[in-house]
Design a protein around this motif. Structure first.
Motif, PDB file in Angstrom:
ATOM      1  N   GLU A 148      43.885  35.306  57.782  1.00  0.00           N
ATOM      2  CA  GLU A 148      43.880  34.504  56.572  1.00  0.00           C
ATOM      3  C   GLU A 148      42.966  33.307  56.776  1.00  0.00           C
ATOM      4  N   HIS A 149      42.329  32.889  55.738  1.00  0.00           N
ATOM      5  CA  HIS A 149      41.498  31.695  55.782  1.00  0.00           C
ATOM      6  C   HIS A 149      42.206  30.602  54.994  1.00  0.00           C
ATOM      7  N   ILE A 150      42.307  29.453  55.616  1.00  0.00           N
ATOM      8  CA  ILE A 150      42.967  28.323  54.980  1.00  0.00           C
ATOM      9  C   ILE A 150      42.109  27.088  55.185  1.00  0.00           C
ATOM     10  N   SER A 151      42.046  26.248  54.185  1.00  0.00           N
ATOM     11  CA  SER A 151      41.313  24.988  54.295  1.00  0.00           C
ATOM     12  C   SER A 151      42.322  23.854  54.383  1.00  0.00           C
ATOM     13  N   VAL A 152      42.091  22.947  55.340  1.00  0.00           N
ATOM     14  CA  VAL A 152      43.011  21.844  55.587  1.00  0.00           C
ATOM     15  C   VAL A 152      42.213  20.550  55.649  1.00  0.00           C
ATOM     16  N   GLN A 153      42.734  19.540  54.973  1.00  0.00           N
ATOM     17  CA  GLN A 153      42.160  18.200  55.073  1.00  0.00           C
ATOM     18  C   GLN A 153      43.263  17.262  55.554  1.00  0.00           C
ATOM     19  N   LYS A 154      42.916  16.367  56.463  1.00  0.00           N
ATOM     20  CA  LYS A 154      43.874  15.420  57.005  1.00  0.00           C
ATOM     21  C   LYS A 154      43.449  14.010  56.606  1.00  0.00           C
ATOM     22  N   TYR A 155      44.408  13.210  56.178  1.00  0.00           N
ATOM     23  CA  TYR A 155      44.127  11.837  55.778  1.00  0.00           C
ATOM     24  C   TYR A 155      44.013  10.965  57.020  1.00  0.00           C
ATOM     25  N   GLU A 156      42.871  10.319  57.177  1.00  0.00           N
ATOM     26  CA  GLU A 156      42.638   9.432  58.305  1.00  0.00           C
ATOM     27  C   GLU A 156      42.012   8.150  57.789  1.00  0.00           C
ATOM     28  N   GLY A 157      42.728   7.062  57.973  1.00  0.00           N
ATOM     29  CA  GLY A 157      42.204   5.775  57.519  1.00  0.00           C
ATOM     30  C   GLY A 157      42.197   5.675  56.015  1.00  0.00           C
ATOM     31  N   LYS A 158      40.994   5.671  55.440  1.00  0.00           N
ATOM     32  CA  LYS A 158      40.876   5.540  53.990  1.00  0.00           C
ATOM     33  C   LYS A 158      40.362   6.806  53.326  1.00  0.00           C
ATOM     34  N   GLU A 210      39.519  18.796  58.227  1.00  0.00           N
ATOM     35  CA  GLU A 210      39.950  19.029  59.597  1.00  0.00           C
ATOM     36  C   GLU A 210      39.700  20.448  60.052  1.00  0.00           C
ATOM     37  N   ALA A 211      39.922  21.397  59.172  1.00  0.00           N
ATOM     38  CA  ALA A 211      39.818  22.770  59.651  1.00  0.00           C
ATOM     39  C   ALA A 211      39.580  23.740  58.513  1.00  0.00           C
ATOM     40  N   TYR A 212      38.770  24.682  58.815  1.00  0.00           N
ATOM     41  CA  TYR A 212      38.686  25.887  58.007  1.00  0.00           C
ATOM     42  C   TYR A 212      39.162  26.947  58.981  1.00  0.00           C
ATOM     43  N   LYS A 213      40.441  27.120  59.005  1.00  0.00           N
ATOM     44  CA  LYS A 213      41.055  27.941  60.029  1.00  0.00           C
ATOM     45  C   LYS A 213      40.832  29.407  59.718  1.00  0.00           C
ATOM     46  N   LYS A 214      40.011  30.028  60.514  1.00  0.00           N
ATOM     47  CA  LYS A 214      39.664  31.423  60.287  1.00  0.00           C
ATOM     48  C   LYS A 214      40.580  32.391  61.010  1.00  0.00           C
ATOM     49  N   LYS A 215      41.107  31.986  62.142  1.00  0.00           N
ATOM     50  CA  LYS A 215      41.838  32.938  62.967  1.00  0.00           C
ATOM     51  C   LYS A 215      43.338  32.669  62.931  1.00  0.00           C
ATOM     52  N   ILE A 216      43.892  32.728  61.771  1.00  0.00           N
ATOM     53  CA  ILE A 216      45.325  32.586  61.596  1.00  0.00           C
ATOM     54  C   ILE A 216      45.866  33.973  61.280  1.00  0.00           C
ATOM     55  N   GLU A 217      46.866  34.377  62.013  1.00  0.00           N
ATOM     56  CA  GLU A 217      47.426  35.696  61.782  1.00  0.00           C
ATOM     57  C   GLU A 217      48.068  35.755  60.404  1.00  0.00           C
ATOM     58  N   MET A 218      47.985  36.922  59.793  1.00  0.00           N
ATOM     59  CA  MET A 218      48.541  37.105  58.452  1.00  0.00           C
ATOM     60  C   MET A 218      50.029  36.774  58.411  1.00  0.00           C
ATOM     61  N   GLY A 219      50.751  37.085  59.469  1.00  0.00           N
ATOM     62  CA  GLY A 219      52.188  36.819  59.488  1.00  0.00           C
ATOM     63  C   GLY A 219      52.514  35.354  59.289  1.00  0.00           C
ATOM     64  N   LYS A 220      51.729  34.480  59.915  1.00  0.00           N
ATOM     65  CA  LYS A 220      51.964  33.038  59.785  1.00  0.00           C
ATOM     66  C   LYS A 220      51.672  32.550  58.381  1.00  0.00           C
ATOM     67  N   LYS A 277      48.904   8.110  49.974  1.00  0.00           N
ATOM     68  CA  LYS A 277      48.111   9.341  50.017  1.00  0.00           C
ATOM     69  C   LYS A 277      48.840  10.388  50.857  1.00  0.00           C
ATOM     70  N   ALA A 278      48.620  11.643  50.525  1.00  0.00           N
ATOM     71  CA  ALA A 278      49.227  12.737  51.273  1.00  0.00           C
ATOM     72  C   ALA A 278      48.650  12.778  52.684  1.00  0.00           C
ATOM     73  N   ASP A 279      49.478  13.190  53.645  1.00  0.00           N
ATOM     74  CA  ASP A 279      49.022  13.310  55.030  1.00  0.00           C
ATOM     75  C   ASP A 279      48.066  14.490  55.198  1.00  0.00           C
ATOM     76  N   PHE A 280      48.300  15.560  54.451  1.00  0.00           N
ATOM     77  CA  PHE A 280      47.460  16.753  54.504  1.00  0.00           C
ATOM     78  C   PHE A 280      47.275  17.302  53.100  1.00  0.00           C
ATOM     79  N   ILE A 281      46.175  17.990  52.917  1.00  0.00           N
ATOM     80  CA  ILE A 281      45.938  18.785  51.717  1.00  0.00           C
ATOM     81  C   ILE A 281      45.520  20.163  52.219  1.00  0.00           C
ATOM     82  N   PHE A 282      46.097  21.223  51.645  1.00  0.00           N
ATOM     83  CA  PHE A 282      45.672  22.557  52.059  1.00  0.00           C
ATOM     84  C   PHE A 282      45.720  23.527  50.897  1.00  0.00           C
ATOM     85  N   TYR A 283      44.952  24.594  51.056  1.00  0.00           N
ATOM     86  CA  TYR A 283      45.004  25.702  50.107  1.00  0.00           C
ATOM     87  C   TYR A 283      44.568  26.973  50.812  1.00  0.00           C
ATOM     88  N   PHE A 284      44.998  28.072  50.246  1.00  0.00           N
ATOM     89  CA  PHE A 284      44.651  29.383  50.782  1.00  0.00           C
ATOM     90  C   PHE A 284      43.402  29.875  50.075  1.00  0.00           C
TER      91      PHE A 284
END
Length: 131
Positions: free
Chosen positions: A26-36, A41-51, A75-82
């Protein structure tokens, strides 16, 4: 006679390659809030489908409530989407706040119009995916 070991070797190699290529990821995009600002943070390509399937199940089955985010809310600590949801036409963006004292995750989605606070077990699964 010499062709038989070669043929067996090629068949074995083909089976090995085919079984290795069938692992769906699965591909997931993640953004992490740092400072302002949010840091991509990641475009996680190697995440198993089960997770990711477990995470999708958690957010799909969560007891979402109607919600209005206050303007002065942090502000949110993380933003993500599939990313696979882009192709399906209806992408949901999830905003994650982490309550570090209790290890509880709070989520909003759909431009902060829906809210849920997850239990500790589901929160741990979401946090493992994001970190």
């Amino acid at each position: 006679m010499k062709k038989k070991p070669l043929l067996v070797g090629l068949c074995s190699l083909s089976i090995t390659l085919a079984s290795g290529c069938t692992t769906k990821q699965e591909h997931i995009s993640v953004q992490k809030y740092e400072g302002k600002h949010y840091k991509f943070e990641a475009y996680k390509k190697k995440i198993e489908m089960g997770k990711t399937e477990k995470t999708k199940e958690i957010v799909r089955n969560a007891d979402w409530e109607e919600f209005a985010l206050e303007k002065d809310h942090s502000k949110a600590d993380f933003i993500f989407y599939f990313n696979d949801e882009k192709n399906e036409g209806g992408i949901s963006v999830y905003y994650v706040w982490v309550n570090t004292d209790e290890n509880i995750v709070e989520l909003t989605k759909d431009e902060h119009s829906q809210y849920v606070q997850l239990n500790r077990k589901d929160s741990e699964i979401i946090l493992r995916l994001l970190n």
